[in-house]
Write an enzyme that holds these catalytic residues in place. Sequence first.
Site, PDB file in Angstrom:
ATOM      1  N   LEU A   1       0.834  -1.208   0.000  1.00  0.00           N
ATOM      2  CA  LEU A   1       0.000   0.000   0.000  1.00  0.00           C
ATOM      3  C   LEU A   1       0.869   1.259   0.000  1.00  0.00           C
ATOM      4  O   LEU A   1       2.063   1.198   0.309  1.00  0.00           O
ATOM      5  CB  LEU A   1      -0.909  -0.037   1.231  1.00  0.00           C
ATOM      6  CG  LEU A   1      -1.910  -1.218   1.210  1.00  0.00           C
ATOM      7  CD1 LEU A   1      -2.458  -1.513   2.599  1.00  0.00           C
ATOM      8  CD2 LEU A   1      -3.045  -0.937   0.231  1.00  0.00           C
ATOM      9  N   PRO A   2       0.276   2.420  -0.335  1.00  0.00           N
ATOM     10  CA  PRO A   2       1.096   3.632  -0.490  1.00  0.00           C
ATOM     11  C   PRO A   2       1.853   4.078   0.766  1.00  0.00           C
ATOM     12  O   PRO A   2       3.036   4.375   0.687  1.00  0.00           O
ATOM     13  CB  PRO A   2       0.080   4.696  -0.919  1.00  0.00           C
ATOM     14  CG  PRO A   2      -1.071   3.939  -1.500  1.00  0.00           C
ATOM     15  CD  PRO A   2      -1.123   2.641  -0.755  1.00  0.00           C
TER      16      PRO A   2
ATOM     17  N   THR B   1       6.324   0.603   1.990  1.00  0.00           N
ATOM     18  CA  THR B   1       7.324   1.414   2.683  1.00  0.00           C
ATOM     19  C   THR B   1       6.569   2.390   3.571  1.00  0.00           C
ATOM     20  O   THR B   1       5.849   3.258   3.064  1.00  0.00           O
ATOM     21  CB  THR B   1       8.185   2.216   1.683  1.00  0.00           C
ATOM     22  OG1 THR B   1       8.825   1.303   0.801  1.00  0.00           O
ATOM     23  CG2 THR B   1       9.230   3.045   2.413  1.00  0.00           C
TER      24      THR B   1
ATOM     25  N   LYS C   1      15.367   0.058   5.256  1.00  0.00           N
ATOM     26  CA  LYS C   1      14.953   0.646   3.976  1.00  0.00           C
ATOM     27  C   LYS C   1      15.194   2.161   3.955  1.00  0.00           C
ATOM     28  O   LYS C   1      15.768   2.698   3.011  1.00  0.00           O
ATOM     29  CB  LYS C   1      13.468   0.329   3.763  1.00  0.00           C
ATOM     30  CG  LYS C   1      12.739   1.158   2.751  1.00  0.00           C
ATOM     31  CD  LYS C   1      12.871   0.627   1.346  1.00  0.00           C
ATOM     32  CE  LYS C   1      12.272   1.608   0.340  1.00  0.00           C
ATOM     33  NZ  LYS C   1      12.411   1.204  -1.020  1.00  0.00           N
TER      34      LYS C   1
ATOM     35  N   LYS D   1       9.532  10.848  -0.479  1.00  0.00           N
ATOM     36  CA  LYS D   1       8.749  10.163   0.568  1.00  0.00           C
ATOM     37  C   LYS D   1       9.695   9.442   1.540  1.00  0.00           C
ATOM     38  O   LYS D   1       9.569   9.568   2.762  1.00  0.00           O
ATOM     39  CB  LYS D   1       7.803   9.138  -0.091  1.00  0.00           C
ATOM     40  CG  LYS D   1       7.116   8.230   0.914  1.00  0.00           C
ATOM     41  CD  LYS D   1       6.408   7.050   0.255  1.00  0.00           C
ATOM     42  CE  LYS D   1       6.037   6.023   1.314  1.00  0.00           C
ATOM     43  NZ  LYS D   1       5.422   4.816   0.806  1.00  0.00           N
TER      44      LYS D   1
HETATM   45  P1  NAD Z   1       0.718   2.506  -6.161  1.00  0.00           P
HETATM   46  O1  NAD Z   1       0.096   3.790  -5.757  1.00  0.00           O
HETATM   47  O2  NAD Z   1       0.957   2.226  -7.600  1.00  0.00           O
HETATM   48  O3  NAD Z   1      -0.168   1.274  -5.580  1.00  0.00           O
HETATM   49  C1  NAD Z   1      -0.825   1.276  -4.351  1.00  0.00           C
HETATM   50  C2  NAD Z   1      -2.157   0.575  -4.529  1.00  0.00           C
HETATM   51  O4  NAD Z   1      -2.813   0.478  -3.261  1.00  0.00           O
HETATM   52  C3  NAD Z   1      -3.103   1.321  -5.463  1.00  0.00           C
HETATM   53  O5  NAD Z   1      -3.500   0.469  -6.528  1.00  0.00           O
HETATM   54  C4  NAD Z   1      -4.283   1.717  -4.564  1.00  0.00           C
HETATM   55  O6  NAD Z   1      -5.533   1.698  -5.232  1.00  0.00           O
HETATM   56  C5  NAD Z   1      -4.200   0.635  -3.496  1.00  0.00           C
HETATM   57  N1  NAD Z   1      -4.870   0.998  -2.255  1.00  0.00           N
HETATM   58  C6  NAD Z   1      -4.775   2.138  -1.536  1.00  0.00           C
HETATM   59  N2  NAD Z   1      -5.557   2.079  -0.438  1.00  0.00           N
HETATM   60  C7  NAD Z   1      -6.155   0.862  -0.459  1.00  0.00           C
HETATM   61  C8  NAD Z   1      -7.084   0.209   0.390  1.00  0.00           C
HETATM   62  N3  NAD Z   1      -7.553   0.796   1.491  1.00  0.00           N
HETATM   63  N4  NAD Z   1      -7.492  -1.029   0.051  1.00  0.00           N
HETATM   64  C9  NAD Z   1      -7.037  -1.630  -1.073  1.00  0.00           C
HETATM   65  N5  NAD Z   1      -6.153  -1.064  -1.937  1.00  0.00           N
HETATM   66  C10 NAD Z   1      -5.736   0.170  -1.620  1.00  0.00           C
HETATM   67  O7  NAD Z   1       2.080   2.410  -5.323  1.00  0.00           O
HETATM   68  P2  NAD Z   1       3.348   1.470  -5.658  1.00  0.00           P
HETATM   69  O8  NAD Z   1       4.286   2.195  -6.557  1.00  0.00           O
HETATM   70  O9  NAD Z   1       2.865   0.106  -6.009  1.00  0.00           O
HETATM   71  O10 NAD Z   1       4.049   1.441  -4.215  1.00  0.00           O
HETATM   72  C11 NAD Z   1       3.537   0.652  -3.149  1.00  0.00           C
HETATM   73  C12 NAD Z   1       4.513   0.735  -1.996  1.00  0.00           C
HETATM   74  O11 NAD Z   1       5.798   0.279  -2.414  1.00  0.00           O
HETATM   75  C13 NAD Z   1       4.718   2.161  -1.457  1.00  0.00           C
HETATM   76  O12 NAD Z   1       4.790   2.110  -0.066  1.00  0.00           O
HETATM   77  C14 NAD Z   1       6.041   2.584  -2.092  1.00  0.00           C
HETATM   78  O13 NAD Z   1       6.724   3.558  -1.323  1.00  0.00           O
HETATM   79  C15 NAD Z   1       6.782   1.264  -2.131  1.00  0.00           C
HETATM   80  N6  NAD Z   1       7.829   1.165  -3.162  1.00  0.00           N
HETATM   81  C16 NAD Z   1       7.572   1.588  -4.438  1.00  0.00           C
HETATM   82  C17 NAD Z   1       8.583   1.468  -5.408  1.00  0.00           C
HETATM   83  C18 NAD Z   1       8.320   1.927  -6.832  1.00  0.00           C
HETATM   84  O14 NAD Z   1       9.292   2.015  -7.606  1.00  0.00           O
HETATM   85  N7  NAD Z   1       7.092   2.187  -7.233  1.00  0.00           N
HETATM   86  C19 NAD Z   1       9.836   0.945  -5.068  1.00  0.00           C
HETATM   87  C20 NAD Z   1      10.051   0.482  -3.760  1.00  0.00           C
HETATM   88  C21 NAD Z   1       9.027   0.600  -2.813  1.00  0.00           C
END
Ligand code: NAD
Length: 303
Positions: free
Chosen positions: A65-66, A94, A169, A244
């Site tokens: 999740l975000p 994260t 991390k 972030k």
């Molecule tokens: P994203 O925004 O693409 O995906 C998050 C998903 O969570 C979305 O599809 C959203 O609809 C869903 N969501 C939010 N609230 C919800 C709820 N209550 N119930 C169900 N679904 C819900 O984000 P991402 O890029 O996939 O990143 C996810 C995590 O991974 C974050 O914490 C980010 O910091 C971490 N991260 C991302 C990357 C990257 O390159 N994108 C790299 C390392 C770590």
Amino acid sequence: MARIAFIGLGNMGGGMAANLAKAGHDLRAFDLSEAALAKAEERGCKRAASAADALQDAEAVVTMLPAGKHVREVYESSVLGQAPASAILIDCSTIDVATAREEIEKAEGQGYKMVDAPVSGGIAAAEAGSLTFMVGGTDEAFERAKPFLKIMGKAVIHAGGPGAGQAAKICNNMLLGASMIATCETFVLAMKLGLDPQTFFDISSQASGQCWSMTSYCPVPGVGPATPADRDYEGGFAAALMLKDLRLAMEAAQSVDSYTPMGAHAEELYTRFAEKLGGSGKDFSGIIKMIDDSWAPPALDSR
Ligand code: NAD
């Protein structure tokens, strides 16, 4: 093969859930986004009507999740008390160290085993199943989470007790943010002093200044291995996500009274790049455009 509830099928979670399904597990996927759900269905997951629906008979629950507030909301409204008591709970998002510790403590209070397992590696690594997981939790929780994490990653490392995965991390990414800025300003200075950037790369990558931001992720186009710099800083790790993580690092540093002047300055510079100069969607190495005034890119000309 296990029944797995996967909640959060965004950029990262989508690929991770697909890899678990490809390995033969029975994936019950939930996301608030219809598009994310449809895509997961195409990739071998079964669509759940709600988080609670996904949890039925789950042996493992994975969340991606975000931020901390989403993890708290999903755990407290849907997971704790509703997932089977025998399920291993794995949060790969994260988030801040404090929330990770609180949620694990609450889960353990209700008899669950839970780990925080944030990742290093971006969307491509999530797709390829080559993420690095940094895991916080008890030995038992780690051992139970490991077989699932190994499917999604190339490395699964036990960082320590609850919250240690998040601590590792943000410490890693604070170092990365600061070292990327140092690499950018160094290349800009080298070029202004008349050095050819490739020649400087050849020297410094074999001298004491070498670091990952230079040798594996050089911010100068055409220098070193292929990187987002060669694609006008598209793709890769977005500056918004680096910001972030730097903010999480600063919050954590404050909570333990740790002096982090380089981290604080990196946060300030990424705030300027991502939020004031419109660089949030660019790869984090694109901050070189803010540092190199001779490039004067149109979107970033108000430094
Ligand atoms: P994203 O925004 O693409 O995906 C998050 C998903 O969570 C979305 O599809 C959203 O609809 C869903 N969501 C939010 N609230 C919800 C709820 N209550 N119930 C169900 N679904 C819900 O984000 P991402 O890029 O996939 O990143 C996810 C995590 O991974 C974050 O914490 C980010 O910091 C971490 N991260 C991302 C990357 C990257 O390159 N994108 C790299 C390392 C770590």
